[in-house]
Design a protein around this motif. Structure first.
Motif, short mmCIF file in Angstrom:
data_model
loop_
_atom_site.label_atom_id
_atom_site.label_comp_id
_atom_site.label_asym_id
_atom_site.label_seq_id
_atom_site.Cartn_x
_atom_site.Cartn_y
_atom_site.Cartn_z
N ALA A 193 -6.22 9.46 0.05
CA ALA A 193 -7.35 9.44 0.43
C ALA A 193 -8.03 10.92 0.11
CB ALA A 193 -7.80 9.34 1.73
N GLY A 194 -7.06 11.64 -0.79
CA GLY A 194 -7.65 12.78 -1.39
C GLY A 194 -7.78 13.86 -0.58
N LEU A 195 -7.90 14.23 0.03
CA LEU A 195 -8.45 15.48 1.48
C LEU A 195 -7.18 15.97 1.86
CD1 LEU A 195 -8.64 12.89 4.13
CD2 LEU A 195 -10.53 12.96 3.05
N ASP A 196 -7.37 17.15 1.24
CA ASP A 196 -6.79 18.08 0.79
C ASP A 196 -6.50 19.18 1.94
OD1 ASP A 196 -9.98 19.09 0.65
OD2 ASP A 196 -9.48 20.25 -0.26
N GLU A 197 -8.07 19.08 2.35
CA GLU A 197 -7.84 19.94 4.77
C GLU A 197 -6.49 19.17 5.13
OE1 GLU A 197 -10.57 22.10 8.06
OE2 GLU A 197 -11.39 20.66 6.15
N HIS A 198 -6.76 17.52 5.45
CA HIS A 198 -5.79 17.00 5.89
C HIS A 198 -4.06 17.09 5.67
CE1 HIS A 198 -9.41 15.23 6.62
NE2 HIS A 198 -8.64 14.20 7.68
N VAL A 199 -3.89 16.94 4.00
CA VAL A 199 -2.42 17.42 3.89
C VAL A 199 -2.00 19.15 3.78
CG1 VAL A 199 -1.55 17.50 1.43
CG2 VAL A 199 -3.12 16.28 1.80
N SER A 200 -2.74 19.35 3.23
CA SER A 200 -2.57 20.86 4.11
C SER A 200 -1.97 20.95 5.67
CB SER A 200 -3.64 22.46 3.94
OG SER A 200 -3.18 23.16 4.00
N LEU A 201 -2.90 21.01 6.66
CA LEU A 201 -2.57 20.55 7.97
C LEU A 201 -0.70 20.37 8.25
CD1 LEU A 201 -6.01 20.22 9.80
CD2 LEU A 201 -4.32 21.89 10.07
N LEU A 202 -1.14 19.16 7.09
CA LEU A 202 0.09 18.11 7.51
C LEU A 202 1.46 18.88 7.13
CD1 LEU A 202 -1.11 14.66 6.84
CD2 LEU A 202 -0.48 15.15 9.27
N LYS A 203 1.09 19.72 5.63
CA LYS A 203 2.09 20.27 5.46
C LYS A 203 2.55 21.93 6.24
CE LYS A 203 3.54 21.84 1.14
NZ LYS A 203 2.89 22.03 -0.88
N GLN A 204 1.50 22.34 7.13
CA GLN A 204 1.91 22.69 7.35
C GLN A 204 2.45 23.12 8.90
OE1 GLN A 204 -1.52 25.15 8.69
NE2 GLN A 204 -1.57 27.03 9.93
N SER A 205 2.89 21.59 9.54
CA SER A 205 3.75 21.14 10.44
C SER A 205 4.57 20.42 10.30
CB SER A 205 2.88 20.21 10.67
OG SER A 205 1.10 20.69 11.49
N GLY A 206 5.06 21.08 8.78
CA GLY A 206 6.41 20.04 8.05
C GLY A 206 6.25 18.83 7.84
N ALA A 207 5.09 18.41 7.66
CA ALA A 207 5.31 16.87 7.08
C ALA A 207 6.10 16.99 5.64
CB ALA A 207 4.48 16.42 7.34
N HIS A 208 6.21 15.30 4.92
CA HIS A 208 6.63 15.90 3.56
C HIS A 208 6.67 13.80 3.06
CE1 HIS A 208 10.36 14.02 4.57
NE2 HIS A 208 10.54 15.51 5.16
N LEU A 209 6.45 13.81 2.14
CA LEU A 209 6.40 12.64 1.77
C LEU A 209 7.64 11.93 1.82
CD1 LEU A 209 4.36 13.04 -1.00
CD2 LEU A 209 3.36 11.85 0.77
N HIS A 210 8.29 10.43 2.32
CA HIS A 210 9.31 10.21 2.04
C HIS A 210 10.00 10.21 1.16
CE1 HIS A 210 12.55 7.19 3.43
NE2 HIS A 210 12.67 7.60 4.66
N ALA A 211 11.85 9.62 0.63
CA ALA A 211 11.92 9.82 -0.68
C ALA A 211 11.48 7.94 -1.13
CB ALA A 211 13.59 9.60 -0.47
N ASN A 212 11.02 7.74 0.23
CA ASN A 212 10.85 5.71 -0.64
C ASN A 212 9.44 6.09 -1.37
OD1 ASN A 212 13.26 4.58 0.01
ND2 ASN A 212 12.25 3.67 1.34
N GLU A 213 8.57 6.71 -0.78
CA GLU A 213 7.13 6.89 -1.31
C GLU A 213 6.68 7.68 -2.28
OE1 GLU A 213 4.60 7.09 2.72
OE2 GLU A 213 5.49 8.90 1.93
N MET A 214 7.81 8.61 -2.87
CA MET A 214 8.07 9.23 -4.40
C MET A 214 8.12 8.32 -5.46
SD MET A 214 8.03 12.49 -4.67
CE MET A 214 8.13 13.13 -3.25
N GLY A 215 7.72 7.49 -5.21
CA GLY A 215 7.95 6.93 -6.65
C GLY A 215 6.02 6.21 -7.17
N ILE A 216 5.77 5.69 -5.80
CA ILE A 216 4.26 5.06 -5.63
C ILE A 216 2.95 6.39 -5.85
CG2 ILE A 216 4.39 4.67 -3.52
CD1 ILE A 216 2.76 2.44 -5.82
N ALA A 217 3.99 7.18 -5.20
CA ALA A 217 3.10 8.60 -4.61
C ALA A 217 2.77 9.37 -6.75
CB ALA A 217 3.60 9.88 -4.45
N ARG A 218 3.93 9.36 -7.48
CA ARG A 218 3.44 9.27 -8.74
C ARG A 218 3.01 8.36 -9.02
NH1 ARG A 218 9.79 10.71 -8.79
NH2 ARG A 218 10.49 12.71 -8.16
N LEU A 219 2.67 7.46 -9.43
CA LEU A 219 1.85 6.53 -10.08
C LEU A 219 0.49 6.51 -9.72
CD1 LEU A 219 4.12 3.10 -10.15
CD2 LEU A 219 3.76 4.67 -12.08
#
Length: 478
Positions: free
Chosen positions: A434-460
């Protein structure tokens, strides 16, 4: 495990990447279980340490190795099961519960009283039960699974050298119980991270500077003094009678020995020898110990008290006063801070579950932080990881919602950042998409990460839009 139908459905799910001790990625054969009662398969790989130890020989170095292995593979797997001998299993559970900081995924330790190759054994049930819980339930704790019960790791202790029911959790009921048909999880008892910090480990552990001493009738103060004079000693776990009582000795000699050690900077923690109950200054001997500077250990087990004190003594920059303060409060659910009787909400799913979940989802989507906070009071904390028809939890909804403050509320209340919806998407993926950088920053701060199965579609997706946001979410070049 491969020849056993319970552990292998006969498919070929391919290899899984495991990061080994030297940091290189190695392909390991994976297996897949038959479909479960929850309509899921569990895919897993087995990593074996190069050096195998009898569990009675494990020490801080071994605990550090386990913690580092989990840390290296944290983003590659949804959960971790550690196979461990039973002799020191409760000690390892307690140590890892402190070493694994801001844990957001299940870590389950298990073992057996009889090996899998014997006709009558508990190894198959313990391993299969651990797999089922790890593969289906996001319980972000270090746990011990044995004899159909999931116990909080730092609340467990070994109670029998021969029975299949080898472990017990004296002061906290099981977190989950596996029956013949279902797994019953007591979600109200689950300890969740409430800090906006990512997963990390502390591998240093000062076990060599902590002693454990059991008080007995007639103990001489000079015996205790001899222990407290050991070179390099920084901490002592004192196992006392009843609610924390110890003999004062003639003219209060024993109390004076302990008080003198405290003034020299030795941290002394008072725990009870009893299987259940808590240290409380109900009687004069316990009051005298507390006045002498001995810290009440409340209802911690010996294993937890030893592991916690060792962990805090090794923590960089922590003052003696800071150690005393942290020993008195719960860091990982290892002690009950409130010893008085309290009333709990009944451990049942409320009849209006869907109504509450729908109301919460609507408040989140409208950006109404006040209503979200109201709905997530203590009685409705179970809503945090509930999912709607598409598998979206409240955190999934907040990940694309208009108000990042709601995301912060959910995270500080312990919502899991690692749960995936029915399409396999994590909250991090949804926020980045969704392009929400503030949301991404909060999630990353809490230890979130992309699942290995998501990485391929995320790169696209990153090639099409919002490359900076995707990069913040952890997308790297292939």
């Amino acid at each position: 495990m491969a020849p056993r139908p319970s552990f292998n459905d006969g498919s070929d799910p391919g290899d899984l990447v495991v990061v080994v001790d030297d940091g290189t990625e190695v392909s390991h054969r994976s297996l897949r279980t038959p479909i479960s009662a929850y309509q899921k398969h569990i895919r897993y790989a087995v990593f074996e340490c190069e050096e195998l130890l009898d569990s009675s020989s494990i020490d801080a170095k071994g605990w550090s190795h386990i913690a580092q292995t989990i840390f290296r593979n944290y983003k590659l797997f949804d959960a971790f099961i550690i196979l461990h001998g039973t002799d020191s299993l409760a000690y390892t559970c307690s140590a890892l519960s402190f070493m694994l900081q801001n844990l957001g995924k299940p870590v389950i330790l298990t073992g057996s009283q009889a090996p899998m190759l014997e006709l009558q054994n508990d190894a198959i049930d313990n391993l299969l039960g651990s797999l089922i819980i790890a593969g289906h339930f996001m319980i972000p704790e270090v746990c011990l699974f044995f004899n159909h019960e999931l116990l909080r790791g730092n609340r467990s202790t070994k109670a029998s050298a021969s029975d299949f029911a080898a472990f017990t959790s004296p002061n906290v009921p099981p977190l989950a119980i596996v029956s013949s048909t279902r797994t019953h999880v007591s979600w109200d008892r689950i300890y969740r991270q409430s800090h906006l910090e990512p997963f990390s480990i502390q591998t240093s552990h000062a076990t060599g500077t902590v002693a454990c001493l059991r008080i007995f009738p007639g103990i001489e103060p000079r015996m205790v003094e001899a222990v407290l004079q050991l070179e390099g000693l920084k901490g002592l776990v004192l196992e006392t009678f009843g609610a924390g009582n110890a003999p004062g000795g003639r003219d209060g000699a024993l109390t004076k020995v302990l008080a003198n050690a405290v003034t020299r900077g030795i941290v002394i923690v008072n725990i009870t020898q009893c299987m259940t109950g808590t240290v409380s200054p109900l009687y004069e001997p316990a009051m005298l110990l507390e006045r002498a500077g001995v810290i009440p250990g409340h209802d911690m087990t010996s294993e937890a008290a030893l592991a916690k004190l060792s962990y805090l003594l090794a923590m960089p920059g922590l003052s003696p006063e800071g150690i005393v303060q942290k020993m008195s409060v719960s860091l990982r659910g290892e002690l009950t801070e409130q010893a008085n009787m309290v009333f709990e909400h009944p451990n049942v799913i409320l009849p209006d579950r869907l109504t509450k979940l729908t109301s919460l989802g609507f408040a989140i989507s409208q950006g109404d932080a006040a209503e979200t906070q109201r709905l997530l009071d203590d009685k409705h904390g179970w809503l945090l990881n509930e999912a709607d028809y598409s598998g979206n939890t409240p955190l999934h909804i907040a990940a694309t919602g208009p108000n990042p403050e709601i995301l912060r509320i959910l995270l500080t209340k312990g919502a899991s950042v690692h749960l995936r919806n029915k399409t396999g998407r994590t909250p991090m993926f949804l926020s980045a998409d969704a392009g929400l950088d503030e949301h991404v920053s909060l999630l990353k701060q809490s230890g979130a990460h992309l699942h290995a199965n998501e990485m391929g579609i995320a790169r696209l997706h990153a090639q099409v839009r919002s490359p900076d946001v995707w990069s913040m979410a952890g997308v790297t070049s292939p």
